[in-house]
Write an enzyme that holds these catalytic residues in place. Structure first.
Site, PDB file in Angstrom:
ATOM      1  N   GLY A 158       3.900 -13.908 -16.544  1.00  0.00           N
ATOM      2  CA  GLY A 158       4.220 -14.426 -17.879  1.00  0.00           C
ATOM      3  C   GLY A 158       5.669 -14.887 -17.970  1.00  0.00           C
ATOM      4  O   GLY A 158       5.978 -15.914 -18.583  1.00  0.00           O
ATOM      5  N   ASN A 159       6.564 -14.145 -17.301  1.00  0.00           N
ATOM      6  CA  ASN A 159       7.995 -14.489 -17.378  1.00  0.00           C
ATOM      7  C   ASN A 159       8.302 -15.813 -16.682  1.00  0.00           C
ATOM      8  O   ASN A 159       9.330 -16.435 -16.946  1.00  0.00           O
ATOM      9  CB  ASN A 159       8.860 -13.366 -16.804  1.00  0.00           C
ATOM     10  CG  ASN A 159       8.419 -13.006 -15.397  1.00  0.00           C
ATOM     11  OD1 ASN A 159       8.559 -13.802 -14.477  1.00  0.00           O
ATOM     12  ND2 ASN A 159       7.852 -11.816 -15.237  1.00  0.00           N
ATOM     13  N   LYS A 219      -2.643  -2.424 -23.616  1.00  0.00           N
ATOM     14  CA  LYS A 219      -1.807  -3.587 -23.323  1.00  0.00           C
ATOM     15  C   LYS A 219      -1.173  -4.131 -24.610  1.00  0.00           C
ATOM     16  O   LYS A 219      -1.876  -4.629 -25.492  1.00  0.00           O
ATOM     17  CB  LYS A 219      -2.676  -4.669 -22.672  1.00  0.00           C
ATOM     18  CG  LYS A 219      -1.860  -5.828 -22.128  1.00  0.00           C
ATOM     19  CD  LYS A 219      -2.749  -6.849 -21.439  1.00  0.00           C
ATOM     20  CE  LYS A 219      -1.968  -8.087 -21.023  1.00  0.00           C
ATOM     21  NZ  LYS A 219      -0.954  -7.837 -20.001  1.00  0.00           N
ATOM     22  N   LYS A 277      -3.973 -10.339 -15.474  1.00  0.00           N
ATOM     23  CA  LYS A 277      -4.111 -11.491 -14.568  1.00  0.00           C
ATOM     24  C   LYS A 277      -3.993 -11.087 -13.092  1.00  0.00           C
ATOM     25  O   LYS A 277      -4.500 -11.798 -12.220  1.00  0.00           O
ATOM     26  CB  LYS A 277      -3.099 -12.590 -14.909  1.00  0.00           C
ATOM     27  CG  LYS A 277      -1.637 -12.236 -14.672  1.00  0.00           C
ATOM     28  CD  LYS A 277      -1.081 -12.802 -13.409  1.00  0.00           C
ATOM     29  CE  LYS A 277       0.382 -12.461 -13.190  1.00  0.00           C
ATOM     30  NZ  LYS A 277       0.919 -11.173 -13.624  1.00  0.00           N
ATOM     31  N   LYS A 305      -0.190  -4.919  -9.993  1.00  0.00           N
ATOM     32  CA  LYS A 305       0.058  -5.893  -8.908  1.00  0.00           C
ATOM     33  C   LYS A 305      -0.258  -5.262  -7.550  1.00  0.00           C
ATOM     34  O   LYS A 305      -0.913  -5.871  -6.705  1.00  0.00           O
ATOM     35  CB  LYS A 305       1.516  -6.368  -8.918  1.00  0.00           C
ATOM     36  CG  LYS A 305       1.863  -7.174 -10.147  1.00  0.00           C
ATOM     37  CD  LYS A 305       3.282  -7.685 -10.094  1.00  0.00           C
ATOM     38  CE  LYS A 305       3.810  -7.933 -11.482  1.00  0.00           C
ATOM     39  NZ  LYS A 305       2.896  -8.665 -12.366  1.00  0.00           N
TER      40      LYS A 305
HETATM   41  P1  ADP Z   1       4.642 -10.222 -14.780  1.00  0.00           P
HETATM   42  O1  ADP Z   1       4.911 -10.909 -16.066  1.00  0.00           O
HETATM   43  O2  ADP Z   1       5.032 -11.043 -13.582  1.00  0.00           O
HETATM   44  O3  ADP Z   1       3.263  -9.626 -14.666  1.00  0.00           O
HETATM   45  P2  ADP Z   1       5.672  -7.500 -15.181  1.00  0.00           P
HETATM   46  O4  ADP Z   1       6.852  -7.305 -16.079  1.00  0.00           O
HETATM   47  O5  ADP Z   1       4.324  -7.114 -15.672  1.00  0.00           O
HETATM   48  O6  ADP Z   1       5.709  -9.020 -14.700  1.00  0.00           O
HETATM   49  O7  ADP Z   1       5.927  -6.714 -13.794  1.00  0.00           O
HETATM   50  C1  ADP Z   1       7.092  -6.910 -13.001  1.00  0.00           C
HETATM   51  C2  ADP Z   1       8.142  -5.844 -13.292  1.00  0.00           C
HETATM   52  O8  ADP Z   1       7.733  -4.578 -12.760  1.00  0.00           O
HETATM   53  C3  ADP Z   1       9.468  -6.052 -12.625  1.00  0.00           C
HETATM   54  O9  ADP Z   1      10.265  -6.973 -13.313  1.00  0.00           O
HETATM   55  C4  ADP Z   1      10.080  -4.638 -12.628  1.00  0.00           C
HETATM   56  O10 ADP Z   1      10.918  -4.475 -13.755  1.00  0.00           O
HETATM   57  C5  ADP Z   1       8.871  -3.713 -12.822  1.00  0.00           C
HETATM   58  N1  ADP Z   1       8.700  -2.670 -11.810  1.00  0.00           N
HETATM   59  C6  ADP Z   1       8.154  -1.458 -12.093  1.00  0.00           C
HETATM   60  N2  ADP Z   1       8.078  -0.692 -11.010  1.00  0.00           N
HETATM   61  C7  ADP Z   1       8.583  -1.415  -9.976  1.00  0.00           C
HETATM   62  C8  ADP Z   1       8.774  -1.140  -8.564  1.00  0.00           C
HETATM   63  N3  ADP Z   1       8.424   0.012  -8.025  1.00  0.00           N
HETATM   64  N4  ADP Z   1       9.306  -2.130  -7.796  1.00  0.00           N
HETATM   65  C9  ADP Z   1       9.672  -3.302  -8.339  1.00  0.00           C
HETATM   66  N5  ADP Z   1       9.517  -3.612  -9.667  1.00  0.00           N
HETATM   67  C10 ADP Z   1       8.983  -2.681 -10.483  1.00  0.00           C
HETATM   68 MG    MG Z   2       2.373  -8.142 -15.925  1.00  0.00          MG
END
Ligand code: ADP
Ligand code: MG
Length: 315
Positions: A13-14, A130, A214, A276
């Site tokens: 999303g970012n 969510k 997603k 992820k």
């Molecule tokens: P997206 O919009 O790409 O789905 P999210 O914000 O849902 O992004 O997930 C990515 C974020 O997960 C990263 O920006 C980070 O802040 C966070 N994060 C949490 N745990 C971890 C980890 N163990 N290693 C790296 N990032 C992490």
């Molecule tokens: Mg996400």
């Protein structure tokens, strides 16, 4: 000629910005990264998230209901459909232009409005987790809960937000069409926002009040398309264990087994990194040779060459 590597890209999303003008700018950068991979000889399929965008559409439709008593409340499944079209349009427009700018004239770009079946009895429906939409005060949140039967929750000290169910994707309804388009060489955008959640009622598919993650939908799409790579592009270059702690360690390559071990030790935050890694493991374990990569959008090209990102493979 060697068979092209098929890659499913899941955009975070970012990577898409929070407002209409932000998205317009963001998709240009995204398009460059995607066309870079095409120039490297990869066959690319694009999936994307919609967290901020579906929240925005939901708020806009709610404002309509406030303004016009004849307009009933818009189901969340329809909001997801709207977000697919809105994001798909911008991506499709920017990708076409980027391809033409690089002299690539034989790759048509198209967005597939995608329905994704979920189980009506998925336990996620009883535990909406969510958060979507804007932050509200306690009073506003109580008002919404009362008026629209929304579940509202406090979100990490930042205020109250609507929380929705996030069930697991079971089946991509339009997979046949997506496959045909991909096989004929089109650049396809599919499963936007995790797909429009539907449940099966005989021949009828009923929109569900949910937003599918997603990361899981992209993993299913990659398996269904027999992709070689699932690339999850997000806000960090690599996945870490002991994330944010003094003993933080960035990971280059882990096996599915190691990933599972780290998951059980709680290294990845639920709702952000955990889905992820889970999606990556599901893909990597689904057939020999399949690999997943988690990295930054700007690093996608280096990532597939193996010089950065966190790679997750079966062994
Ligand atoms: P997206 O919009 O790409 O789905 P999210 O914000 O849902 O992004 O997930 C990515 C974020 O997960 C990263 O920006 C980070 O802040 C966070 N994060 C949490 N745990 C971890 C980890 N163990 N290693 C790296 N990032 C992490
Ligand atoms: Mg996400």
């Amino acid at each position: 000629m060697a068979k092209k590597k098929r890659i499913v890209i899941a955009l975070g999303g970012n990577a898409l910005g929070n407002t209409l003008p932000e998205q317009m700018t963001a998709v240009k950068i995204t398009a460059r990264a995607i066309v870079d991979l095409i120039e490297e000889g990869c066959e690319v399929v694009v999936a994307h998230g919609n967290g901020p965008q579906v929240g925005m559409v939901n708020n806009a439709m709610l404002a309509l209901t406030h303004e016009d008593p004849l307009q009933p409340n818009t189901p969340l499944s329809v909001c997801v459909a709207m977000s697919q079209a809105y994001i798909g349009y911008d991506l499709q427009n920017a990708l076409r232009e980027e391809l033409l700018n690089r002299g690539i004239k034989d790759i048509p770009v198209a967005t597939m409005i995608t329905q994704v079946r979920v189980d009506a009895d998925d336990p996620a429906f009883n535990n909406p987790a969510k958060p979507i939409g804007r932050f509200l005060t306690k009073e506003q949140a109580d008002d919404m809960a009362e008026k629209y039967d929304y579940v509202m929750k406090e979100d990490a000290g930042r205020g109250y937000r609507r929380v929705v169910a996030s069930p697991r994707p079971q089946e991509i309804i339009e997979i046949g069409t997506i496959r045909t388009m991909v096989e004929s060489g089109d650049l396809v955008i599919a499963c936007g926002g995790g797909g429009i959640p539907v449940t099966r009622q005989g021949n009828h598919l009923k929109g569900a009040s949910a937003v599918i993650d997603k990361d899981f939908a992209s993993s299913l799409l990659a398996r269904e398309l027999d992709a070689d790579f699932l690339i999850i592009l997000t806000a960090v270059e690599k996945v870490a264990i002991n994330y944010g702690k003094p003993n933080e360690k960035w990971l280059d390559h882990i096996t599915a087994e190691e990933a599972k071990q780290y998951m059980s030790e709680g290294h990845f935050a639920p709702g952000s990194m955990l889905p992820k890694v889970q999606a990556a493991v599901e893909f990597a374990e689904s057939a020999p040779g399949r690999q997943a990569l988690i990295t930054l959008l700007e690093k996608a090209k280096d990532g597939i060459k193996g010089t950065t990102g966190t790679r997750i493979s079966q062994a």
